[in-house]
Design a protein around this motif. Structure first.
Motif, PDB file in Angstrom:
ATOM      1  N   GLN A  54       0.834  -1.195   0.000  1.00 21.03           N
ATOM      2  CA  GLN A  54       0.000   0.000   0.000  1.00 21.03           C
ATOM      3  C   GLN A  54       0.874   1.253   0.000  1.00 21.03           C
ATOM      4  O   GLN A  54       1.884   1.316   0.690  1.00 21.03           O
ATOM      5  CB  GLN A  54      -0.900  -0.002   1.233  1.00 21.03           C
ATOM      6  N   LEU A  80       1.404   4.930   1.114  1.00 16.61           N
ATOM      7  CA  LEU A  80       0.938   5.676   2.280  1.00 16.61           C
ATOM      8  C   LEU A  80       1.185   7.165   2.127  1.00 16.61           C
ATOM      9  O   LEU A  80       2.073   7.592   1.379  1.00 16.61           O
ATOM     10  CB  LEU A  80       1.652   5.173   3.532  1.00 16.61           C
ATOM     11  N   HIS A 116       5.700   6.284  -1.748  1.00 19.73           N
ATOM     12  CA  HIS A 116       4.854   6.902  -0.735  1.00 19.73           C
ATOM     13  C   HIS A 116       4.854   8.419  -0.895  1.00 19.73           C
ATOM     14  O   HIS A 116       5.826   9.005  -1.398  1.00 19.73           O
ATOM     15  CB  HIS A 116       5.342   6.526   0.663  1.00 19.73           C
ATOM     16  N   ASP A 121      -1.327   8.651   7.115  1.00 19.95           N
ATOM     17  CA  ASP A 121      -1.281   7.312   7.702  1.00 19.95           C
ATOM     18  C   ASP A 121      -0.245   7.221   8.818  1.00 19.95           C
ATOM     19  O   ASP A 121      -0.452   6.513   9.803  1.00 19.95           O
ATOM     20  CB  ASP A 121      -0.941   6.282   6.615  1.00 19.95           C
ATOM     21  N   ALA A 129       1.746   6.420  14.696  1.00 25.84           N
ATOM     22  CA  ALA A 129       0.515   6.088  13.992  1.00 25.84           C
ATOM     23  C   ALA A 129      -0.688   6.354  14.876  1.00 25.84           C
ATOM     24  O   ALA A 129      -0.559   6.681  16.057  1.00 25.84           O
ATOM     25  CB  ALA A 129       0.536   4.618  13.550  1.00 25.84           C
ATOM     26  N   ARG A 130      -1.861   6.179  14.289  1.00 23.87           N
ATOM     27  CA  ARG A 130      -3.090   6.279  15.061  1.00 23.87           C
ATOM     28  C   ARG A 130      -3.208   5.092  16.015  1.00 23.87           C
ATOM     29  O   ARG A 130      -2.573   4.065  15.818  1.00 23.87           O
ATOM     30  CB  ARG A 130      -4.295   6.291  14.115  1.00 23.87           C
ATOM     31  N   ALA A 178      -2.826   1.012  15.109  1.00 23.97           N
ATOM     32  CA  ALA A 178      -2.270   0.847  13.758  1.00 23.97           C
ATOM     33  C   ALA A 178      -0.869   0.246  13.766  1.00 23.97           C
ATOM     34  O   ALA A 178      -0.037   0.584  12.920  1.00 23.97           O
ATOM     35  CB  ALA A 178      -2.281   2.192  13.034  1.00 23.97           C
ATOM     36  N   THR A 236       0.378  -1.238  10.374  1.00 28.12           N
ATOM     37  CA  THR A 236       0.895  -0.277   9.393  1.00 28.12           C
ATOM     38  C   THR A 236       2.342   0.077   9.704  1.00 28.12           C
ATOM     39  O   THR A 236       3.177   0.171   8.798  1.00 28.12           O
ATOM     40  CB  THR A 236       0.023   0.991   9.381  1.00 28.12           C
TER      41      THR A 236
END
Length: 469
Positions: free
Chosen positions: A254, A256, A290, A374, A442-443, A446, A449
């Motif tokens: 992915q 980011l 990214h 992210d 990160a959140r 997460a 991630t």
């Protein structure tokens, strides 16, 4: 310029049962029958003895390590940090203010760690009560950095990081209340993941406090060890309030959106080598596809003073309740940093409700910074690894606290907010060859991630190994 040679760098890698395995690799070799758990424990003890007279990382040894149990790390030798109860061993918290007796039972996190199958060989050293970012003492040998023994190994999980970086064990227990996993990982060229608050079992020292800062984990030499630890911990106990992590095994593919900042939100400017490490990492991320863009984090200007006040409150509470640690506890024997923090709190205790209110509001500024992002990339520390003595508790308190605040300028925010944060070795080194850490935050929840981006960076730019000349 200082350079590495046999006088300043020390490691224990050799042709034995541990070889150059990380924890995942060693556990696999044990499962295949290529080596035994007993041989791994024996050779790890020999490795520790080979470096301990130079690193001073071990607080206590377990006389009879428990036999390996089933689990992802079955048979992998490790150490527990000496602020966590391990049955039969004293828990000294790095302090000479009391004389601890053997713990009657394992702490909850020690049980969670043991569920992964590790063999505990003993306990690692930390600065008094984990307050310092360097594992140093007023009247005892400091824990030394295996990359350069004249430098700090970081803190508070300095003993753990020194043993892992030197190759004595593949991974070791660490915990983090203001950076104490990520700081020594950065100093010693390791991977250090501070999980989301509540991801692992609650920490005994922190869960009853008005603001829970501390989270347990490990320091390791590979990303896959950090990922395997978290998956194993989740197998033992998973918090239903958080999304599951599972076993991360590589990059996600992915692309980011990643924010970055090189200077701390509280106004501390990073040194050139640290800024260069963040810039190189940002460029590498962009090259991998990214999106990397500058970000601002509008932390309350009072954050640093508020965190210092709360930090001082912890020292004050230890001074008040210390007899629960040992009947001979004497707060006057706490080191000068602990006493100075306590005095800071006594001068500001009336501000406690406002301090707690502002610290809890930090999550709002944190969430605002993450809108559309992210991850956020920062340094772990504002400057590169200092020499032994720079952060010693023997330094007069006003000077010492000024130095600490100019050094630990990034990590505490994630402890206050409760969010996950990961320290990784940056591409390249300082001009004199020391590792530099970069940090991804990160959140809440997460961690996957974080691990996936770490896998990608590790594959693209393998971490420098201490055993390579």
């Amino acid at each position: 310029m200082t350079t590495f040679d046999d006088r300043t760098r020390v490691h224990a890698f050799r042709d034995d049962a541990l070889g150059e395995h990380d924890a995942v690799g060693l556990a696999a070799a044990i499962r295949r029958g290529e080596v035994s758990a007993a041989a791994a424990a024996r050779d790890a003890r020999e490795r520790v003895r080979a470096v301990e007279d130079r690193l001073h990382a071990v607080q206590a040894y377990a006389d009879t390590p428990a036999p390996a149990a089933a689990g992802a790390f079955a048979g992998v030798p490790t150490f527990v940090k000496d602020n966590t109860d391990y049955q039969g061993l004293p828990t000294g918290h790095g302090s000479t203010a009391f004389r601890p007796g053997p713990a009657r039972r394992h702490a909850p996190f020690a049980r969670q760690l043991l569920s992964s199958g590790v063999t505990v060989l003993g306990k690692t050293r930390l600065p008094e009560f984990g307050f310092s970012p360097s594992t140093e003492y007023e009247d005892a040998e400091p824990v030394r950095n295996p990359w350069h023994t004249d430098r700090s190994a970081g803190g508070s999980s300095g003993g753990a990081a020194a043993l892992v970086a030197a190759g004595a064990v593949p991974l070791a227990h660490a915990n983090d209340g203001g950076g104490s996993i990520r700081i020594p990982a950065a100093c010693c060229g390791l991977v250090g993941l501070k999980p989301t608050r509540g991801r692992v079992v609650p920490n005994d020292q922190s869960r009853r406090l008005p603001l829970d800062l501390v989270c347990d984990g490990v320091v390791s030499r590979s990303v896959r060890d950090a990922a395997a630890f978290l998956a194993a911990a989740e197998t033992y106990w998973r918090n239903p309030a958080l999304p599951p992590v599972g076993l991360a095994e590589g990059p996600s593919g992915q692309r980011l959106r990643i924010g970055f900042l090189a200077d701390s939100p509280n106004g501390v400017r990073s040194d050139d080598a640290t800024r260069d490490a963040v810039d190189r990492t940002a460029a590498l991320l962009q090259g991998l596809g990214h999106t990397v863009e500058p970000v601002e984090m509008a932390i309350d200007p009072a954050f640093t003073d508020d965190f210092l006040t709360y930090w001082g409150m912890l020292s004050f509470l230890i001074g008040v309740t210390g007899r629960t640690l040992g009947p001979e506890f004497d707060r006057t024997r706490m080191d000068a940093l602990s006493r100075g923090l306590r005095q800071t709190y006594l001068e500001n205790w009336r501000r406690t409700p406002a301090v707690l209110r502002r610290l809890r509001r930090t999550k709002e500024a944190y969430a605002a910074a993450f809108r559309g992002l992210d991850l956020v990339l920062t340094p772990v520390l504002a400057h590169t690894t200092p020499p032994i003595g720079h952060l010693s508790p023997a330094v007069p308190y006003p000077t010492l606290i000024e130095r600490i605040l100019a050094y630990v300028a990034f990590t505490p925010v994630d402890n206050v907010v409760g969010t996950p944060s990961l320290s990784l070795p940056a591409p390249g080194t300082t001009p004199d060859g020391l590792p530099v850490g970069v940090m991804f935050s990160a959140r809440p929840g997460a961690e996957r991630t974080l691990l996936e981006i770490a896998f990608q960076l590790e594959a693209e730019h393998p971490f420098r190994r201490i055993q390579d000349r």
